[in-house]
Design a protein around this motif. Structure first.
Motif, mmCIF file in Angstrom:
data_model
loop_
_atom_site.group_PDB
_atom_site.id
_atom_site.type_symbol
_atom_site.label_atom_id
_atom_site.label_comp_id
_atom_site.label_asym_id
_atom_site.label_seq_id
_atom_site.Cartn_x
_atom_site.Cartn_y
_atom_site.Cartn_z
ATOM 1 N N UNK A 175 0.844 -1.169 -0.129
ATOM 2 C CA UNK A 175 0.014 -0.020 -0.030
ATOM 3 C C UNK A 175 0.989 1.256 0.125
ATOM 4 N N UNK A 176 2.028 1.276 0.635
ATOM 5 C CA UNK A 176 2.848 2.459 0.822
ATOM 6 C C UNK A 176 3.524 2.634 -0.584
ATOM 7 N N UNK A 177 3.794 1.523 -1.223
ATOM 8 C CA UNK A 177 4.489 1.701 -2.523
ATOM 9 C C UNK A 177 3.354 2.361 -3.651
ATOM 10 N N UNK A 178 2.059 2.000 -3.375
ATOM 11 C CA UNK A 178 0.983 2.370 -4.421
ATOM 12 C C UNK A 178 0.822 4.082 -4.068
ATOM 13 N N UNK A 179 0.531 4.153 -2.863
ATOM 14 C CA UNK A 179 0.493 5.811 -2.350
ATOM 15 C C UNK A 179 1.749 6.435 -2.557
ATOM 16 N N UNK A 180 2.707 5.899 -2.625
ATOM 17 C CA UNK A 180 4.045 6.537 -2.800
ATOM 18 C C UNK A 180 4.265 7.384 -1.611
ATOM 19 N N UNK A 181 4.181 6.647 -0.255
ATOM 20 C CA UNK A 181 4.526 7.300 0.910
ATOM 21 C C UNK A 181 5.378 6.218 1.820
ATOM 22 N N UNK A 182 5.715 6.471 3.098
ATOM 23 C CA UNK A 182 6.501 5.461 3.572
ATOM 24 C C UNK A 182 5.527 4.499 4.514
ATOM 25 N N UNK A 183 6.099 3.516 4.986
ATOM 26 C CA UNK A 183 5.211 2.280 5.703
ATOM 27 C C UNK A 183 4.843 3.123 6.739
ATOM 28 N N UNK A 184 5.634 4.056 7.554
ATOM 29 C CA UNK A 184 5.065 4.631 8.849
ATOM 30 C C UNK A 184 4.111 5.629 8.567
ATOM 31 N N UNK A 215 -3.474 4.563 9.293
ATOM 32 C CA UNK A 215 -4.701 3.582 9.945
ATOM 33 C C UNK A 215 -4.968 3.665 11.206
ATOM 34 N N UNK A 216 -3.830 4.252 11.976
ATOM 35 C CA UNK A 216 -4.241 4.672 13.388
ATOM 36 C C UNK A 216 -5.165 5.957 13.414
ATOM 37 N N UNK A 253 -5.420 -12.644 5.522
ATOM 38 C CA UNK A 253 -5.476 -12.128 4.146
ATOM 39 C C UNK A 253 -3.982 -11.087 4.146
ATOM 40 N N UNK A 254 -3.457 -11.269 5.534
ATOM 41 C CA UNK A 254 -2.298 -10.239 5.616
ATOM 42 C C UNK A 254 -2.676 -8.852 5.173
ATOM 43 N N UNK A 255 -3.811 -8.387 5.545
ATOM 44 C CA UNK A 255 -4.034 -6.768 5.084
ATOM 45 C C UNK A 255 -5.046 -6.394 5.934
ATOM 46 N N UNK A 256 -5.151 -5.274 6.074
ATOM 47 C CA UNK A 256 -6.220 -4.354 6.878
ATOM 48 C C UNK A 256 -7.576 -4.504 6.167
ATOM 49 N N UNK A 257 -8.667 -4.634 6.766
ATOM 50 C CA UNK A 257 -9.967 -4.912 6.418
ATOM 51 C C UNK A 257 -11.097 -3.877 7.041
#
Length: 75
Positions: A1-10, A16-17, A32-36
């Motif tokens: 997701x970070x890659x697709x949004x072009x932002x850092x994982x942090x 999300x928080x 799924x190893x993903x947020x849902x």
């Protein structure tokens, strides 16, 4: 997701928080190893105009200055 949004994982984790703080029904799904979303959700983003009550108007203008401003506008 970070890659697709072009932002850092942090940044993704901060987003999300923030969503969780805003009561978004979101959780991490191990399978799924993903947020849902845990429930069907609607998300609105934009500017909304609403009528303010007297207390909100007073707080917005900085308190006592509201009375002076209000009187000037009535003049």
């Amino acid at each position: 997701m970070a890659y697709r949004l072009e932002v850092s994982e942090a940044t993704v984790f901060r987003i999300i928080e923030t969503m969780k703080e805003m009561q978004a029904p979101i959780c991490y799904d191990l399978e799924r190893q993903s947020y849902i979303y845990t429930h069907q959700t609607q998300f609105k983003c934009g500017f909304y105009v609403e009528e303010l009550n007297l207390i909100d108007k007073r707080n917005l203008s900085g308190g006592f200055a509201f009375n002076n401003l209000s009187q000037l506008l009535e003049f």
